[in-house]
Design an enzyme around this catalytic site. Structure first.
Site, PDB file in Angstrom:
ATOM      1  N   ASP A 132       0.871  -1.178   0.000  1.00 59.79           N
ATOM      2  CA  ASP A 132       0.000   0.000   0.000  1.00 59.79           C
ATOM      3  C   ASP A 132       0.908   1.228   0.000  1.00 59.79           C
ATOM      4  O   ASP A 132       2.124   1.135   0.141  1.00 59.79           O
ATOM      5  CB  ASP A 132      -0.967  -0.003   1.191  1.00 59.79           C
ATOM      6  CG  ASP A 132      -2.169   0.896   0.917  1.00 59.79           C
ATOM      7  OD1 ASP A 132      -2.115   1.694  -0.036  1.00 59.79           O
ATOM      8  OD2 ASP A 132      -3.176   0.816   1.646  1.00 59.79           O
TER       9      ASP A 132
HETATM   10  C1  BGC Z   1      -5.103   3.224   0.202  1.00 61.64           C
HETATM   11  C2  BGC Z   1      -5.299   2.158  -0.851  1.00 61.64           C
HETATM   12  C3  BGC Z   1      -5.211   2.766  -2.226  1.00 61.64           C
HETATM   13  C4  BGC Z   1      -3.877   3.460  -2.361  1.00 61.64           C
HETATM   14  C5  BGC Z   1      -3.628   4.029  -3.736  1.00 61.64           C
HETATM   15  C6  BGC Z   1      -3.890   4.082  -0.066  1.00 61.64           C
HETATM   16  O1  BGC Z   1      -3.860   5.192   0.772  1.00 61.64           O
HETATM   17  O2  BGC Z   1      -5.029   2.613   1.467  1.00 61.64           O
HETATM   18  O3  BGC Z   1      -6.541   1.524  -0.662  1.00 61.64           O
HETATM   19  O4  BGC Z   1      -5.417   1.790  -3.200  1.00 61.64           O
HETATM   20  O5  BGC Z   1      -3.809   4.493  -1.402  1.00 61.64           O
HETATM   21  O6  BGC Z   1      -4.413   5.118  -4.006  1.00 61.64           O
END
Ligand code: BGC
Length: 737
Positions: free
Chosen positions: A267
């Site tokens: 993530d």
């Molecule tokens: C979130 C994810 C997301 C990623 C990319 C993160 O802050 O937890 O769910 O896919 O950002 O945007």
């Protein structure tokens, strides 16, 4: 490209190129026409990377504009030594431009086919824009409505989430990633991100292995079994170890046990965050821990790109470890056909025709209506279109922000508000609209996000109220449209209260004094404390954040064009003090069944144990009866047992019922929940019509982890429940010898 060619290409890559594949950058590294400038002044400077690294990267996130994607891909491929295309990824959570209801609402439809169609539409629009991967579905099991991201999950139940995970993956990916209109799915957030302590986002997760395996892991597994091309690590620690460096979780469970062969992405900056967790002492150690766990892509940090070569030189990691990651990434590019066509389905002209077209809007409208849960109705609903003079009051009477926090491309101008939806119907009696108040009080502050409602305050609360009360007094029936602000849920949207702002509750209270026919329609991203709303309103419809067609779908429900059939995908707590509250709680030695006068039972002194409305609950404009459960045999052999009920539509309207199957292991070597969902079937019945609904019960549906941690069906009695919600007491008993 044939596997042989791919291997040749792979063999020809320099170590920098290989490690480049493992870097994901955000679009702003490329978006400027002048790359040199971006390198010198942009985020690249902060990350300490230069043009070479930028043009060695493997993927990009959050570029949603087809022209930009085209431009970046062209420039990138010219500069990349082997002309390897970038993968374009983004968060398409509940639709690209045609916005569907938030996932928590989609869960309430109990209709995986419809959910799959919604994902197909999202995939088609995304693919035409040039995207290759969506960071969806989020299949994290959620039980705590304080957590803002419950809106992104399909709810509190393992079985329901598994069905929806499968449906979404199939919808996005189709049967072949290379085919037109298909994009890769990414199951997230592995694992157990939905169980942060105290409902606070990014907080630690503490779960026994048994609970993790029984409740949390199956939905990820279902998505992986459906062929999901990617998985994303979670931000949280799980039992004291951050997921992105958790070898046991990523290698033993994800790769070995679940057999996941696709691409594992961290993530956002989650590898680097292991330093803040106190798990890695510096970026180098973070890189080592993540590579050992088998994380293929580092999302938007330079941790991998700056440290993997050093680690290799020091023999702290092996070339095989890097190669395995790079090959997985290249294979995904190949599966998407990017070596033949780096733009895949990108087509600006077709995109224009696809987004929000009639068919997509029709599906969004149906999906929204099918996810709205009727939780109270004293008979006021359905409204009478030909007769009732209606006042629509509340901040959501006119609001077009109906798509929720994560709809990056959701636009107000694409969204049908309640006002527009009603005006389109051309009622005989002209409806009146009055906002009555704002969603949030003026002094409300969101941290880190634009404060207020993004709207000028043109009227004082008093002026608003006078107007609303006049409108309410002159109407036959009032529809009050209230709820949470979209930014109150979603990532970083944890709350310690789960109520609607008091200014809106005050409005409802005042309205109910001047008009006794009040229907409340709620817009929200989480289960709420509905006690006050139910006290003052004659009927309550939970519309969640319904998406582009929300304003049409609400009237479809309120006028009865669509008979409500949705059921709660998450329990509605009685109050915040119960949270987390969920239907499949464990049995206690001192169960409380509402007895008076006994203090020493498992109970609260001031509130009931039961949620206000349980998982699986939802009303219809008709009524259904369900016969007692009949089983084909009381003994469960290897061939299984059939459990059946007859469901009858006992009302006057055609309707749909979600017939739900639950099981209880009466006695085991460990204690089990009161019941667990193992199946459901959504059926349509005409008034007076009956249908037999049967579930085939097999031994594998009765498995739990025994005291030795073996996943087995232990001998003994099982209760087979079939009913209309998780509250059902309708069961038959079978025995496994
Ligand atoms: C979130 C994810 C997301 C990623 C990319 C993160 O802050 O937890 O769910 O896919 O950002 O945007």
């Amino acid at each position: 490209m044939k596997e042989q060619e791919l291997m040749e290409l792979f063999a020809d890559l320099s170590i920098e190129e290989k490690i480049g594949q493992m870097l994901q950058l955000s679009g702003n590294f490329y978006e400027t026409g002048d790359t040199e400038e971006a390198v010198l002044t942009g985020p690249a400077l902060e990350m300490g990377i230069g043009e070479k690294e930028i043009f060695h990267a493997g993927s990009v996130l959050s570029v949603f504009d087809s022209e930009k994607i085209m431009d970046i891909q062209k420039r990138f491929m010219q500069k990349h030594p082997h002309h390897i295309p970038l993968l374009f990824m983004g968060d398409i959570i509940n639709g690209y431009r045609t916005i569907f209801p938030i996932p928590l609402a989609q869960g309430c439809s109990f209709d995986p086919e419809e959910v799959k169609h919604a994902a197909e539409v999202a995939a088609e629009e995304s693919a035409l824009s040039g995207l290759h991967v969506t960071f969806s579905p989020m299949v994290d099991l959620v039980r705590d409505s304080r957590w803002g991201r419950v809106m992104e999950s399909t709810g509190e139940d393992t079985y329901l989430n598994s069905c929806m995970a499968r449906a979404m993956v199939e919808g996005y990916q189709g049967d072949d990633l290379n085919k037109k209109g298909n994009i890769a799915a990414c199951i997230k957030h592995f694992a157990a991100y939905g169980a942060p302590t105290a409902g606070r986002d990014y907080n630690n997760v503490e779960l026994s292995e048994r609970t993790l395996r029984e409740f949390y892991l199956p939905a990820y597994k279902a998505g992986i079994d459906a062929g999901a091309a990617m998985v994303m690590t979670s931000f949280n620690t799980l039992n004291h170890v951050p997921a992105s460096g958790n070898k046991w979780l990523m290698q033993d469970i994800l790769r070995e046990e679940m057999g996941f062969e696709g691409v594992l992405i961290s993530d956002w900056a989650a590898i680097e965050e292991m330093i803040a967790h106190g798990y890695a002492k510096d970026k180098k150690e973070a890189a080592k821990l993540a590579i050992e766990a088998g994380v293929d892509i580092d999302m938007v940090t330079s941790v991998y790109i700056k440290n993997l070569i050093k680690l290799l030189e020091e023999n702290a990691i092996s070339m095989e470890q890097i190669d395995a990651c790079v090959l997985r990434i290249l294979r995904l590019k190949n599966a998407l056909g990017l070596f033949e066509n780096p733009f895949k389905d990108l087509n600006a002209e077709e995109l224009k025709k696809s987004i929000l077209n009639e068919e997509h809007r029709a599906l969004a409208r149906m999906a929204a209506a099918d996810s709205m849960v009727l939780v109270k109705n004293d008979g006021i609903l359905p409204l009478q279109e030909k007769k009732d003079k209606i006042a629509v009051i509340g901040p959501y009477a006119t609001s077009k922000h109906l798509y929720g926090f994560w709809s990056i491309l959701g636009r107000e101008e694409d969204t049908v508000s309640l006002e527009e939806g009603l005006k389109r119907r051309g009622l005989k009696e002209t409806p009146v609209f009055a906002e009555g108040t704002y969603v949030l009080p003026e002094d409300y502050e969101f941290s880190g996000i634009v404060a207020g409602e993004g709207k000028r305050r043109e009227k004082t609360e008093k002026e608003f109220l006078v107007e609303a009360l006049e409108a309410a007094a002159a109407a036959d029936k009032v529809v009050i449209a209230i709820g949470e602000h979209a930014y109150q849920s979603g990532e970083g949207g944890s709350r310690s209260e789960i109520s609607i702002a008091q200014n809106q509750i005050q409005l409802l209270r005042q309205i109910s004094k001047v008009n006794k026919n009040v229907v409340a329609v709620l817009f929200h991203g989480r289960p709420l404390d509905l006690r006050e709303v139910e006290k003052y309103a004659n009927a309550v419809v939970l519309a969640w954040f319904p998406g582009s067609e929300g304003g049409n779908a609400v009237w479809d429900i309120l006028f009865g064009d669509v008979n409500p059939s949705a059921k709660l995908s998450m329990s509605m707590p009685y109050s915040i003090g119960q949270v987390p509250v969920f239907y499949n709680e464990y049995r206690t030695g001192r169960p409380f069944h509402g007895e008076k006068g006994n203090r020493f039972l498992s109970r609260y002194q001031d509130i009931p144990n039961r949620p206000l409305h349980p998982f699986g609950f939802g009303l219809s404009y008709t009524t259904f009866s369900c016969s007692s459960v009949e089983v084909s045999s009381e003994k469960l052999g290897d061939e299984g047992v059939t459990a059946s009920v007859t469901v009858t539509n006992t009302g006057k309207k055609a309707g749909k019922e979600v017939v739900q199957l639950y099981v209880q292991d009466v006695t085991g070597s460990t204690v089990h929940p009161v019941k667990d969902m193992r199946g459901f079937e959504k059926i349509s019945l005409e008034p007076g019509e009956s249908r037999q609904v049967s579930f085939h019960i097999t031994e594998d549906m009765l498995r739990y982890y025994d005291i030795q941690m073996q996943y087995i069906c232990e001998p003994g009695e099982f209760r087979i429940y079939i009913g209309d919600s998780s509250d059902t007491e309708n069961y038959a008993t079978i025995v496994r010898e």
